[in-house]
Design a protein around this motif. Structure first.
Motif, PDB file in Angstrom:
ATOM      1  N   LEU A 164       1.969   4.934  -3.100  1.00 42.86           N
ATOM      2  CA  LEU A 164       1.803   6.382  -2.675  1.00 42.86           C
ATOM      3  C   LEU A 164       3.086   7.259  -2.647  1.00 42.86           C
ATOM      4  N   ALA A 165       4.247   6.285  -2.370  1.00 45.75           N
ATOM      5  CA  ALA A 165       5.320   6.984  -2.493  1.00 45.75           C
ATOM      6  C   ALA A 165       5.893   7.441  -4.006  1.00 45.75           C
ATOM      7  N   ALA A 219       0.900  -1.074  -0.019  1.00 51.55           N
ATOM      8  CA  ALA A 219       0.125  -0.203  -0.018  1.00 51.55           C
ATOM      9  C   ALA A 219       0.808   1.245  -0.055  1.00 51.55           C
ATOM     10  N   ALA A 220       1.878   1.226   0.717  1.00 54.53           N
ATOM     11  CA  ALA A 220       2.956   2.410   0.728  1.00 54.53           C
ATOM     12  C   ALA A 220       3.533   2.720  -0.450  1.00 54.53           C
ATOM     13  N   VAL A 247       3.556   7.926  -6.472  1.00 52.51           N
ATOM     14  CA  VAL A 247       2.818   9.098  -6.543  1.00 52.51           C
ATOM     15  C   VAL A 247       3.348  10.447  -6.112  1.00 52.51           C
ATOM     16  N   GLN A 248       4.037  10.365  -4.966  1.00 49.18           N
ATOM     17  CA  GLN A 248       4.278  11.497  -4.261  1.00 49.18           C
ATOM     18  C   GLN A 248       5.605  12.082  -5.133  1.00 49.18           C
TER      19      GLN A 248
END
Length: 56
Positions: free
Chosen positions: A21-22, A17-18, A24-25
């Protein structure tokens, strides 16, 4: 997803899940600093592909 056999027991849900997100950031940061969308597109493409093949 484990119950239906879509991912194996060895898959770490928090880690998987992380990672997107990383990605995309980082992709958005590169977009903002370079004006090029290719970094964000690459992060999403690779991240989604990795999720599709997780635990296989």
């Amino acid at each position: 997803m484990r119950a239906t056999g879509q991912v194996g027991a060895e898959v770490d849900p928090a880690r998987h899940a992380a990672a997107p997100l990383a990605g995309v950031q980082g992709g958005v940061l590169m977009l903002m600093s370079t004006g090029r969308l290719t970094y964000l597109q690459a992060a999403l493409d690779v991240g989604i592909d990795a999720l599709r093949h997780a635990g296989r």
